[in-house]
Design an enzyme around this catalytic site. Structure first.
Site, PDB file in Angstrom:
ATOM      1  N   GLY A 354       0.362  -1.060  -0.131  1.00  0.00           N
ATOM      2  CA  GLY A 354      -0.278  -0.150   0.325  1.00  0.00           C
ATOM      3  C   GLY A 354       0.313   1.316   0.297  1.00  0.00           C
ATOM      4  N   THR A 355       0.321   3.380  -1.043  1.00  0.00           N
ATOM      5  CA  THR A 355       0.258   4.323  -1.505  1.00  0.00           C
ATOM      6  C   THR A 355      -0.314   5.944  -0.429  1.00  0.00           C
ATOM      7  OG1 THR A 355       0.394   4.497  -3.148  1.00  0.00           O
ATOM      8  CG2 THR A 355      -0.019   6.376  -2.988  1.00  0.00           C
ATOM      9  N   VAL A 356       0.636   7.084  -0.350  1.00  0.00           N
ATOM     10  CA  VAL A 356      -0.529   7.745   0.361  1.00  0.00           C
ATOM     11  C   VAL A 356      -0.183   9.016  -0.158  1.00  0.00           C
ATOM     12  CG1 VAL A 356       0.353   6.940   2.886  1.00  0.00           C
ATOM     13  CG2 VAL A 356       1.741   8.678   1.491  1.00  0.00           C
ATOM     14  N   MET A 436      -5.591   7.530  -4.079  1.00  0.00           N
ATOM     15  CA  MET A 436      -4.698   5.887  -3.894  1.00  0.00           C
ATOM     16  C   MET A 436      -5.005   5.104  -3.977  1.00  0.00           C
ATOM     17  SD  MET A 436      -3.288   7.061  -0.563  1.00  0.00           S
ATOM     18  CE  MET A 436      -4.161   7.888   1.029  1.00  0.00           C
ATOM     19  N   ARG A 508      -8.214   5.833  -1.833  1.00  0.00           N
ATOM     20  CA  ARG A 508      -8.720   6.704  -0.157  1.00  0.00           C
ATOM     21  C   ARG A 508      -8.175   7.607  -1.388  1.00  0.00           C
ATOM     22  NH1 ARG A 508      -4.450   4.578   3.339  1.00  0.00           N
ATOM     23  NH2 ARG A 508      -3.492   4.203   2.024  1.00  0.00           N
TER      24      ARG A 508
END
Length: 536
Positions: A354, A355-356, A436, A508
């Site tokens: 998992g 991106t932010v 993201m 998100r």
């Protein structure tokens, strides 16, 4: 921009946030506050973006880290700039090297898929060119969180534990990695509400800040990464790190409903979002909750992905131009393929026709759309002992097929999933946006932009609206809140509709729009995660 005040999102009681002096929207409340604190201390939007991004490596390590990549779209002084801080494959990593070692495809985890980390250089470059504070000042809030610790929110704790389960089964693949020592001290991952701290992470962030990232690429930190990779059969060397430089690029765009939608050019997949919008602007959408609206969105998205999978790679090695892929002539030809029923996507030939994520705005007009990631959560599973540096596994996206545009080559940047977005109208900024989440990202961009420009939803409602996600072939995942009668009608058109029980796979997002008349900022944050907006 006119919003529909009567639209009620399906699963959120949140309302958009308004402010005028500054705003930070991201997926972790403490990170958003770190960025806002920097704004209040006299920093600008670019300083706040760096501070927030660095804080997220500590506060949301299940999605990004110091050893990842980053991209940014920066609006300042009335102009939009693009920053590509994605690293290439190591100079000794080649198809020949891997096939001779017995590989038939790029592995997901371990030292092999590690590519050069670009994020620290991206922070330093953004700070150097546009920031008011020193890099050390911008990184200090992140270093303090790492040193002193913080309590985990529930979404992060869940993703953290999931990653630990994956890594626990890897054995030899993660040999020598300090992942469990760093992220599962005492033999387990921290639970929601428990304190986690990482002194090594704090020390590394301060070394990066005090050296303007040179220590990471040329000094002691670079030497430690080189030594680890050499000992455990990796390919990245000190020379790969020392030769890396982030690149300022010209953003690319399409016109949509009187606005310009901007993305980073390849090697990022923002081109896919623009290609889909280029197809969709040829249709008139009278209502959001319509089977025809969703059907056309899905078909356009599939066509755009087919082209992206075939052509997107490092910019100079694509074989076709961006202008060809985004031309009106090519869009007109591809649009003709969108009929009344679902079809299997195939790439076209544009030469024949998992991106932010975080969004930041200050009170002076500057705005930043910033995204960074280790890929697949924590990334490769490799944490360099004594540093807190979790290395990314972006090399997994390379193909070992010598005829593929995105084939593995030494020093080449791979097809990249993470993409920041930006919206303008005429010569004025509207603001940053992003969603993201791997290959959901261009799909999220298209849905958010259409929710905003076609259906006039405010930022929070645009994010909360039920999402769809094309996965492969005719298969489409929809959220539990997706209208059932429309899902049934789409199935009758040939789409294989599957209802997902977990909304975390639908991306998100964050949005900040600026009112051009009075400068007021309006923000929305993701209800599917721990997202928040810090405003001033």
């Amino acid at each position: 921009m006119n919003f529909d005040p009567l639209y009620q999102p399906f699963a959120s009681h949140r309302v958009p946030v308004y402010a005028n002096k500054g705003m930070v929207a991201t997926s972790q409340p403490l990170a958003a506050q770190a960025g806002l604190d920097v704004l209040k201390q006299g920093g600008n939007a670019m300083d706040a973006a760096v501070a927030t991004a660095a804080a997220l490596t500590v506060l949301e390590p299940a999605s990004n880290g110091i050893g990842g990549d980053a991209f940014a779209l920066v609006w300042t002084g009335g102009k939009l700039y693009g920053l590509n801080a994605s690293g290439p494959a190591p100079g000794t990593l080649s198809i020949e090297a891997l096939t001779s070692a017995g590989y038939t495809e790029m592995p997901k985890l371990g030292v092999v898929p590690v590519t050069v980390p670009g994020a620290p250089a991206g922070w330093a470059e953004l700070s150097r060119r546009f920031g008011r504070l020193t890099l050390a000042e911008a990184l200090e809030p992140a270093a303090r969180y790492a040193e002193e610790g913080y309590p985990l929110p529930p979404g992060l704790a869940r993703n953290w534990a999931r990653a630990a389960g994956i890594y626990a089964s890897q054995g030899e693949v993660l040999k020598g990695s300090a992942w469990f020592e760093t992220f599962a001290p005492g033999g387990r991952t921290p639970a929601s509400g428990e304190i986690w701290r990482s002194p090594d992470h704090a020390s590394t962030l301060r070394q990066i800040g005090e050296s303007d990232a040179r220590d990471f690429y040329e000094g002691g930190l670079a030497e430690r990464m080189h030594a680890f990779m050499a000992e455990h059969g990796g390919y990245m060397t000190r020379d790969d790190l020392a030769s890396f430089k982030p690149e300022w690029v010209e953003p690319i765009s399409v016109s949509y409903r009187g606005y310009d939608v901007w993305e980073i050019p390849p090697n990022g997949q923002g081109l896919i979002a623009l290609s889909a919008l280029n197809l969709l602007k040829g249709f008139a959408f009278e209502e959001k909750e319509s089977v025809l609206t969703y059907h056309r969105q899905l078909e356009a998205m599939k066509l755009a992905f087919a082209d992206g999978e075939k052509y997107i790679t490092d910019h100079g090695k694509m074989g076709v131009t961006i202008q060809e892929l985004l031309s009106e002539t090519y869009a007109d030809e591809r649009r003709k393929l969108i009929g009344d029923t679902a079809r299997l996507p195939e790439a076209g030939d544009p030469q024949a026709s998992g991106t932010v994520y975080l969004a930041v705005a200050d009170g002076e007009g500057s705005m930043v759309s910033f995204i960074q990631s280790n890929y697949m959560g924590f990334g490769s599973g490799i944490v360099v002992p004594g540093t807190g540096i979790a290395l990314q596994n972006r090399g997994h996206n390379f193909s070992l097929d010598p005829s593929h545009a995105n084939r593995l080559e030494p020093g080449k940047r791979t097809y990249h999933t993470i993409i920041p977005g930006f919206l303008t109208r005429g010569s004025k900024a509207v603001g940053p946006f992003g969603v993201m989440g791997g290959f959901m990202q261009p799909q999220g961009h298209v849905q958010v932009i259409m929710n905003t420009l076609d259906f006039h939803l405010n930022p929070q409602a645009a994010l909360d609206s039920p999402r769809w996600q094309w996965t492969k072939g005719r298969t489409v995942m929809v959220e539990p809140g997706f209208p059932q009668h429309i899902a049934q009608a789409l199935a009758r058109k040939g789409h294989d509709i599957q209802v997902a029980l977990d909304s975390s796979t639908f991306g998100r997002g964050q949005i900040i729009w600026r009112n051009p008349d009075n400068g007021v900022l309006c923000g929305g944050t993701e209800s599917r995660t721990d997202g928040t907006i810090a405003a001033w």
